[in-house]
Design a protein around this motif. Structure first.
Motif, PDB file in Angstrom:
ATOM      1  N   ALA A 169      50.053  57.254  51.877  1.00 17.35           N
ATOM      2  CA  ALA A 169      49.019  57.834  51.010  1.00 17.35           C
ATOM      3  C   ALA A 169      49.706  58.438  49.794  1.00 17.35           C
ATOM      4  N   ILE A 170      49.270  58.005  48.613  1.00 19.13           N
ATOM      5  CA  ILE A 170      49.857  58.457  47.352  1.00 19.13           C
ATOM      6  C   ILE A 170      48.860  59.367  46.635  1.00 19.13           C
ATOM      7  N   PHE A 171      49.269  60.599  46.379  1.00 17.50           N
ATOM      8  CA  PHE A 171      48.377  61.591  45.773  1.00 17.50           C
ATOM      9  C   PHE A 171      48.785  61.915  44.343  1.00 17.50           C
ATOM     10  N   ASP A 172      47.791  61.974  43.471  1.00 18.78           N
ATOM     11  CA  ASP A 172      47.955  62.601  42.171  1.00 18.78           C
ATOM     12  C   ASP A 172      48.003  64.113  42.418  1.00 18.78           C
ATOM     13  N   LEU A 173      48.492  64.859  41.428  1.00 18.80           N
ATOM     14  CA  LEU A 173      48.576  66.315  41.583  1.00 18.80           C
ATOM     15  C   LEU A 173      47.397  67.036  40.912  1.00 18.80           C
ATOM     16  N   LYS A 214      52.925  58.037  55.752  1.00 19.97           N
ATOM     17  CA  LYS A 214      53.836  58.629  54.779  1.00 19.97           C
ATOM     18  C   LYS A 214      53.037  59.224  53.612  1.00 19.97           C
ATOM     19  N   LEU A 215      53.585  60.282  53.027  1.00 17.63           N
ATOM     20  CA  LEU A 215      52.917  60.956  51.926  1.00 17.63           C
ATOM     21  C   LEU A 215      53.777  60.898  50.675  1.00 17.63           C
ATOM     22  N   ALA A 216      53.128  60.620  49.546  1.00 15.58           N
ATOM     23  CA  ALA A 216      53.838  60.550  48.272  1.00 15.58           C
ATOM     24  C   ALA A 216      53.037  61.261  47.199  1.00 15.58           C
ATOM     25  N   LEU A 217      53.743  61.723  46.188  1.00 17.37           N
ATOM     26  CA  LEU A 217      53.113  62.316  45.019  1.00 17.37           C
ATOM     27  C   LEU A 217      53.432  61.441  43.819  1.00 17.37           C
ATOM     28  N   ALA A 218      52.406  61.135  43.024  1.00 18.42           N
ATOM     29  CA  ALA A 218      52.584  60.353  41.797  1.00 18.42           C
ATOM     30  C   ALA A 218      51.858  61.103  40.690  1.00 18.42           C
ATOM     31  N   THR A 219      52.603  61.694  39.772  1.00 17.31           N
ATOM     32  CA  THR A 219      52.003  62.610  38.813  1.00 17.31           C
ATOM     33  C   THR A 219      52.555  62.457  37.402  1.00 17.31           C
ATOM     34  N   SER A 220      51.746  62.854  36.437  1.00 12.70           N
ATOM     35  CA  SER A 220      52.176  62.895  35.048  1.00 12.70           C
ATOM     36  C   SER A 220      52.794  64.246  34.699  1.00 12.70           C
ATOM     37  N   GLU A 262      56.959  71.141  41.484  1.00  7.28           N
ATOM     38  CA  GLU A 262      57.713  71.786  42.565  1.00  7.28           C
ATOM     39  C   GLU A 262      57.236  73.215  42.775  1.00  7.28           C
ATOM     40  N   ALA A 263      56.979  73.921  41.689  1.00 12.60           N
ATOM     41  CA  ALA A 263      56.525  75.309  41.791  1.00 12.60           C
ATOM     42  C   ALA A 263      55.196  75.419  42.526  1.00 12.60           C
ATOM     43  N   ILE A 322      58.463  61.681  45.676  1.00 14.40           N
ATOM     44  CA  ILE A 322      57.777  62.229  44.504  1.00 14.40           C
ATOM     45  C   ILE A 322      58.167  61.382  43.298  1.00 14.40           C
ATOM     46  N   THR A 323      57.163  60.893  42.582  1.00 14.46           N
ATOM     47  CA  THR A 323      57.399  60.058  41.408  1.00 14.46           C
ATOM     48  C   THR A 323      56.615  60.617  40.238  1.00 14.46           C
TER      49      THR A 323
END
Length: 217
Positions: free
Chosen positions: A8-12, A106-112, A119-120, A134-135
């Protein structure tokens, strides 16, 4: 919804955390200090761009004297306190992440967003260690209206795109994730209200709150 899903890929921003209002405020204050107003079409032009490309856009559009690096540094300074202390996960988000982890997904972050800010906010909300990868869009050549960031995210986890589900809140990103050949679940955010009809038509699923997903997890 999770049949055959391995990652699962999440935007932030706007998807995992309630932060879009912070950026609207930053845009207003940043431009006001320079005697400028926020154009009505600004959000549509920048929402899919990387952090650095957004800074380049501001520099060009508003003819700023600052370097791209100086613009990004100012934004990071303006946002740092909020991301480190006040911005929270959307209701039910942490519980849903726990549910996915319990299923072995699996968990992933994909963000601009920038790495210091992501991270904060993730550490402040106790979920930084949840993510297998994290990408950020700075790692690819194109914005989130293209499939590149999602494909790279899947590659990092060694998971086929057709075994990935992406969670996004804006229409251009939904298009990019669909172009990657992934299942897309759109999460409602008030700042994407004007795109709602297009999002619903394009995404595989549309959810107002994570509790809708927890019940079926």
């Amino acid at each position: 919804m999770l049949n055959n899903i391995k990652a699962a890929i999440f935007d932030l921003d706007g998807t995992l955390v309630d932060s879009m209002g912070i950026w609207e405020k930053i845009d207003i204050e940043f431009l006001k200090e320079r005697g400028l107003q926020v154009p009505s079409d600004l959000r549509d032009h920048i929402e899919h761009l990387s952090f650095i490309d957004t800074a380049k856009y501001f520099k060009d559009r508003f003819n700023l004297n600052e370097t791209v690096e100086e613009i990004m540094a100012e934004w990071n300074n303006m946002a740092n306190y909020e991301y480190s202390n006040t911005i929270t996960l959307k209701p039910g988000a942490k519980e849903y992440l726990n549910c996915l982890k319990a299923k072995g997904i699996k968990l992933a972050l994909a963000t601009s967003n920038s790495h210091p800010l992501l991270e904060a906010v993730l550490k402040n909300n106790g979920v930084f260690e949840y993510f297998d990868s994290i990408t950020t869009t700075i790692e690819v050549d194109k914005g989130k209206n293209h499939p590149d960031i999602y494909l790279l995210s899947a590659k990092k986890m060694n998971v086929s795109p057709d075994n990935c589900i992406v969670f996004e809140d804006i229409y251009p990103a939904v298009l990019g994730a669909k172009a990657a050949g992934m299942t897309v679940a759109a999460i409602y955010d008030i700042y994407s209200e004007h795109q709602k009809e297009d999002i619903i038509k394009t995404a595989d699923y549309f959810i107002y709150e994570y509790k809708e997903l927890i019940e079926a997890c």
